[in-house]
Scaffold this motif. Structure first.
Motif, short mmCIF file in Angstrom:
data_model
loop_
_atom_site.label_atom_id
_atom_site.label_comp_id
_atom_site.label_asym_id
_atom_site.label_seq_id
_atom_site.Cartn_x
_atom_site.Cartn_y
_atom_site.Cartn_z
N LEU A 1 7.60 -1.96 7.40
CA LEU A 1 6.67 -2.91 8.01
C LEU A 1 6.54 -4.13 7.11
O LEU A 1 6.94 -4.10 5.94
N ARG A 2 5.93 -5.17 7.65
CA ARG A 2 5.61 -6.35 6.85
C ARG A 2 4.41 -7.04 7.45
O ARG A 2 4.12 -6.91 8.64
N GLY A 3 3.71 -7.78 6.58
CA GLY A 3 2.66 -8.67 7.06
C GLY A 3 3.32 -9.83 7.80
O GLY A 3 4.50 -10.12 7.61
N PRO A 4 2.57 -10.54 8.64
CA PRO A 4 3.17 -11.60 9.45
C PRO A 4 3.45 -12.92 8.74
O PRO A 4 4.05 -13.81 9.33
N GLU B 1 13.43 -10.05 4.17
CA GLU B 1 14.80 -10.46 4.55
C GLU B 1 15.70 -10.54 3.32
O GLU B 1 16.83 -10.07 3.33
N ALA B 2 15.20 -11.13 2.23
CA ALA B 2 15.98 -11.25 0.99
C ALA B 2 16.32 -9.88 0.41
O ALA B 2 17.33 -9.72 -0.26
N MET B 3 15.48 -8.90 0.66
CA MET B 3 15.73 -7.54 0.17
C MET B 3 16.58 -6.72 1.14
O MET B 3 16.81 -5.54 0.93
N GLY B 4 17.01 -7.36 2.24
CA GLY B 4 17.87 -6.68 3.20
C GLY B 4 17.12 -5.76 4.15
O GLY B 4 17.72 -4.89 4.77
N LEU B 5 15.82 -5.97 4.30
CA LEU B 5 15.01 -5.14 5.19
C LEU B 5 14.80 -5.85 6.53
O LEU B 5 14.74 -7.07 6.58
N LEU B 6 14.68 -5.06 7.58
CA LEU B 6 14.36 -5.59 8.90
C LEU B 6 13.10 -4.89 9.41
O LEU B 6 13.14 -4.13 10.38
N PRO B 7 11.96 -5.15 8.75
CA PRO B 7 10.73 -4.44 9.11
C PRO B 7 10.07 -4.99 10.36
O PRO B 7 10.28 -6.14 10.75
N ASP B 8 9.26 -4.13 10.98
CA ASP B 8 8.42 -4.56 12.08
C ASP B 8 7.21 -5.30 11.51
O ASP B 8 6.72 -4.97 10.43
N GLY C 1 6.74 10.04 7.06
CA GLY C 1 6.28 10.49 5.75
C GLY C 1 6.31 9.42 4.69
O GLY C 1 5.50 9.41 3.78
N ARG C 2 7.26 8.46 4.80
CA ARG C 2 7.38 7.38 3.81
C ARG C 2 7.34 6.04 4.53
O ARG C 2 8.21 5.75 5.35
N VAL C 3 6.33 5.25 4.20
CA VAL C 3 6.14 3.94 4.83
C VAL C 3 6.27 2.88 3.75
O VAL C 3 5.60 2.96 2.71
N LEU C 4 7.12 1.90 3.97
CA LEU C 4 7.26 0.77 3.05
C LEU C 4 6.79 -0.48 3.78
O LEU C 4 7.21 -0.72 4.92
N ALA C 5 5.92 -1.26 3.15
CA ALA C 5 5.41 -2.48 3.76
C ALA C 5 5.40 -3.61 2.75
O ALA C 5 4.94 -3.43 1.62
#
Length: 197
Positions: free
Chosen positions: A51-54, A63-70, A136-140
């Motif tokens: 996840l990410r804040g808006p 994006e720079a870390m290669g993540l595509l979070p909601d 079980g594991r959430v990254l935001a």
């Protein structure tokens, strides 16, 4: 089931360097380089849900870390009303009584945005919702104020303890728990500073 929540603070930007109520300030190169280095070093934690804040800063860091979070609206930055985009020094000069009330009273919102209590309740509500048997594991990737509010809620700290918590850019704060009882691991760097240069 134990839930592990990994909150990553976004990279540095000009608003942070200037002690500005950020509004939606973008990430700059001083924040992009270490975020990319963290991805290259394989330092980004593994998760079941991302996840990410808006904010633009959270989006660019992820994006720079290669993540595509909601995007998760409950994880938006502290709403600062008319103070948004201004420097703390400017607001302190123009509204000293308002700043004093904001710092001393967690229910005060002289800027017309959220009070500290409202911020902690919003973030705490999101945190509590994770005990419903989901991932079980959430990254935001979230703004520092959101991380501080999560820690205050998770550890049942007095609201004014918020002001005593520092969250450095590109660090991981981990909360793990079950049925509302949380443990804290804070401030792990994603990438050692010497690898960023």
């Amino acid at each position: 089931m134990t839930v592990r929540v990994m909150l990553i603070s976004p990279g540095m930007n000009a608003a942070l360097r200037e002690a500005r109520f950020a509004g939606d300030a973008p990430l700059d190169d001083s924040g992009l380089r270490p975020a990319r280095a963290a991805a290259a070093a394989g330092s980004v934690p593994v998760a079941d849900q991302w996840l990410r804040g808006p904010s633009r800063r959270c989006h660019a860091t992820a994006e720079a870390m290669g993540l595509l979070p909601d995007t998760e609206r409950a994880l938006r930055d502290w709403e600062m009303g008319r103070w948004s985009g201004t420097r703390l020094s400017e607001v302190s000069a123009d509204e000293p009584d308002g700043v004093a009330a904001w710092l001393a009273d967690p229910a005060a919102a002289p800027h017309g945005g959220e009070s500290l209590l409202e911020l902690c309740a919003r973030v705490g509500g999101w945190l509590d919702s994770l005990h419903g048997g989901g991932p079980g594991r959430v990254l935001a990737v979230v703004e520092p104020a959101v991380i501080r509010a999560a820690v205050v809620h998770a550890l049942a700290l007095p609201p004014l303890a918020f002001w005593r918590l520092d969250v450095a850019p590109l660090t991981v704060t981990e909360l793990s728990g079950r049925a509302g009882r949380w443990n804290l691991r804070c401030g792990r760097l994603l990438v050692p500073e010497e690898r960023v240069r």
